[in-house]
Design a protein around this motif. Structure first.
Motif, short mmCIF file in Angstrom:
data_model
loop_
_atom_site.label_atom_id
_atom_site.label_comp_id
_atom_site.label_asym_id
_atom_site.label_seq_id
_atom_site.Cartn_x
_atom_site.Cartn_y
_atom_site.Cartn_z
N LYS A 62 78.38 103.79 54.74
CA LYS A 62 79.80 103.42 54.68
C LYS A 62 80.04 102.37 55.75
CE LYS A 62 84.46 105.11 55.66
NZ LYS A 62 85.24 106.22 56.26
N THR A 63 80.44 101.17 55.35
CA THR A 63 80.59 100.08 56.32
C THR A 63 81.74 100.36 57.27
OG1 THR A 63 79.83 98.53 54.63
CG2 THR A 63 80.85 97.59 56.59
N PRO A 64 81.47 100.41 58.57
CA PRO A 64 82.54 100.71 59.53
C PRO A 64 83.48 99.52 59.73
CG PRO A 64 80.47 100.30 60.68
CD PRO A 64 80.15 100.27 59.22
N PHE A 65 84.69 99.84 60.16
CA PHE A 65 85.66 98.84 60.61
C PHE A 65 85.21 98.37 61.98
CE2 PHE A 65 89.93 98.29 62.81
CZ PHE A 65 90.16 97.02 62.30
N ASP A 93 82.65 105.44 61.59
CA ASP A 93 83.86 104.94 60.93
C ASP A 93 84.35 103.63 61.54
OD1 ASP A 93 84.38 107.23 59.08
OD2 ASP A 93 84.54 108.32 60.99
N ILE A 94 84.26 103.51 62.87
CA ILE A 94 84.79 102.34 63.57
C ILE A 94 83.84 101.96 64.70
CG2 ILE A 94 86.72 101.40 64.92
CD1 ILE A 94 88.55 103.39 63.58
N ILE A 95 83.68 100.66 64.92
CA ILE A 95 82.93 100.15 66.07
C ILE A 95 83.87 99.32 66.94
CG2 ILE A 95 81.03 98.68 66.86
CD1 ILE A 95 79.64 99.23 64.19
N PHE A 96 83.95 99.64 68.22
CA PHE A 96 84.63 98.80 69.20
C PHE A 96 83.54 98.09 70.00
CE2 PHE A 96 88.00 101.75 68.20
CZ PHE A 96 89.15 100.99 68.30
N HIS A 97 83.47 96.78 69.86
CA HIS A 97 82.34 96.01 70.39
C HIS A 97 82.72 95.30 71.68
CE1 HIS A 97 78.82 93.64 70.74
NE2 HIS A 97 79.27 92.54 70.16
N LYS A 144 84.56 109.20 63.67
CA LYS A 144 83.41 108.96 64.53
C LYS A 144 83.42 107.49 64.93
CE LYS A 144 79.46 111.02 63.91
NZ LYS A 144 78.11 111.40 63.40
N ILE A 145 83.48 107.23 66.24
CA ILE A 145 83.66 105.88 66.75
C ILE A 145 82.52 105.51 67.69
CG2 ILE A 145 85.16 104.36 68.10
CD1 ILE A 145 87.54 105.99 67.14
N LEU A 146 81.96 104.33 67.48
CA LEU A 146 80.92 103.79 68.35
C LEU A 146 81.56 102.76 69.29
CD1 LEU A 146 77.87 103.37 69.10
CD2 LEU A 146 77.86 101.55 67.37
N HIS A 201 89.12 111.74 68.77
CA HIS A 201 88.01 111.15 68.01
C HIS A 201 86.66 111.54 68.62
CE1 HIS A 201 90.84 108.73 65.74
NE2 HIS A 201 91.38 108.30 66.87
N GLN A 202 85.64 111.54 67.77
CA GLN A 202 84.28 111.75 68.25
C GLN A 202 83.72 110.40 68.67
OE1 GLN A 202 81.60 113.46 65.38
NE2 GLN A 202 79.80 113.21 66.70
N VAL A 203 83.40 110.25 69.95
CA VAL A 203 83.03 108.96 70.51
C VAL A 203 81.56 108.96 70.93
CG1 VAL A 203 83.52 107.22 72.27
CG2 VAL A 203 85.38 108.59 71.31
N ILE A 204 80.84 107.94 70.50
CA ILE A 204 79.46 107.71 70.93
C ILE A 204 79.44 106.37 71.65
CG2 ILE A 204 77.08 107.37 70.19
CD1 ILE A 204 77.93 108.88 67.58
N GLY A 205 78.92 106.36 72.86
CA GLY A 205 78.85 105.13 73.63
C GLY A 205 77.43 104.62 73.72
#
Length: 314
Positions: A115-118, A75-79, A2-4, A25-29
């Motif tokens: 759970k702290t995301p990457f 799981d992961i954040i792309f900022h 799950k990726i933000l 991946h499951q993506v939330i924007g």
């Protein structure tokens, strides 16, 4: 996973969200749909994402309660969220709130998750200063509010990595262009001027500026290459861009050739803080991420022209 993706309705964020979804991946924007440029363009990007099953939530990292607005199981954040570019109409508070305060709030959210995301911070070559030709270990010398605040945001993220609070990396992007490029950026504006017989505003001296013009899909290749490499990239900075340099004059000529037209130029005073040269040093990214951009300027601009004609020529 799950990726933000923050700033998902923007130029590079929307392309990255699409790629991540295509990878399974499951993506939330999220995006605050800032009026910095035409909101209709962001809504067009969000619509394209929605058609591919990616929801884009209207969330403002500066003011919203992120614990209520966002799911915790990420799981992961792309900022990507930021106040971009060099603009005479933007205040220091615009850059500070969108680039520094928003990043601090996102970090607070990440550290409160079960759970702290990457966290993958999206930085910029503007961090280096008026010339951006260096490897990642050279001391930055930003020369604009944008560069200064993006450097601060980057260090906020990496500080938490150094403290051992989370795993994070920062990617410094170089002169990205392609479909969905912002309307204030070079190539969207050039294409608009060429197709609609408008004068192109050229800042004095900028025709000699050298740039690592990098096609957006080549940038996305580098961005997603950090996946499954958390241990390798944690605490590290990577330059992403092409090693090929082109002048702004060459860019203008390439668009004129592809459109079979001559673009009229309207001279403008130089912009303070505008970089004179960018050349991506990607030795580190090539070695650790296997990064290798291949799209030529002509190939990329053909795709951008096709996108513009499809969406803005009636």
């Amino acid at each position: 996973m799950k990726i933000l993706v923050t700033g998902a309705a923007g130029f590079i964020g929307s392309h990255t969200a699409e790629r991540l979804a295509e990878m399974g991946h499951q993506v939330i924007g999220i995006d605050n749909f800032s009026p910095y440029y035409n909101i209709e363009l962001k809504e067009l990007n969000a619509k394209a994402l929605s058609e591919k099953g990616i929801e884009v939530l209207r969330v403002d990292l500066r003011t919203d309660d992120l614990q209520k607005a966002l799911p915790e199981a990420i799981d992961i954040i792309f900022h990507f969220s930021a106040h971009p570019g060099i603009s005479n109409t933007s205040t220091f508070e615009d850059y500070f709130s969108n680039n520094i305060l928003a990043t601090k709030n996102l970090l607070d959210f990440a550290l409160q998750c079960e759970k702290t995301p990457f966290l993958v911070n999206i930085g910029t070559s503007s961090i280096y200063g008026l010339e951006a030709t260096f490897p990642e270990d050279v001391a930055p010398k930003p020369a604009s509010w944008y560069g200064v605040t993006k450097l601060a945001a980057e260090q906020l993220v990496l500080a938490k990595s150094r403290e051992g609070k989370l795993q994070a990396t920062s990617l410094r992007l170089y002169s990205v262009y392609g479909p969905r490029e912002r309307p204030d950026k070079l190539y969207t504006r050039l294409i608009d001027c060429g197709l609609n017989n408008k004068p192109f505003p050229l800042y004095n001296g900028s025709e000699k500026h050298l740039r690592s013009f990098t096609y957006v899909q080549d940038i996305v290749d580098g961005i997603v290459s950090v996946l499954d490499k958390e241990t390798i990239v944690n605490g590290e900075i990577f330059n992403l861009g092409t090693e090929e340099e082109s002048t702004t004059a060459t860019g203008i000529e390439t668009v004129e050739t592809l459109l079979n037209t001559t673009i009229k130029v309207s001279a403008k005073p130089p912009r303070a803080g505008d970089q004179s040269r960018t050349k991506a040093n990607i030795d580190k990214a090539r070695k650790l991420l296997g990064y290798n951009p291949t799209t030529t300027l002509k190939e990329g601009l053909k795709a951008q022209i096709a996108w513009f004609e499809e969406n803005f020529i009636k």
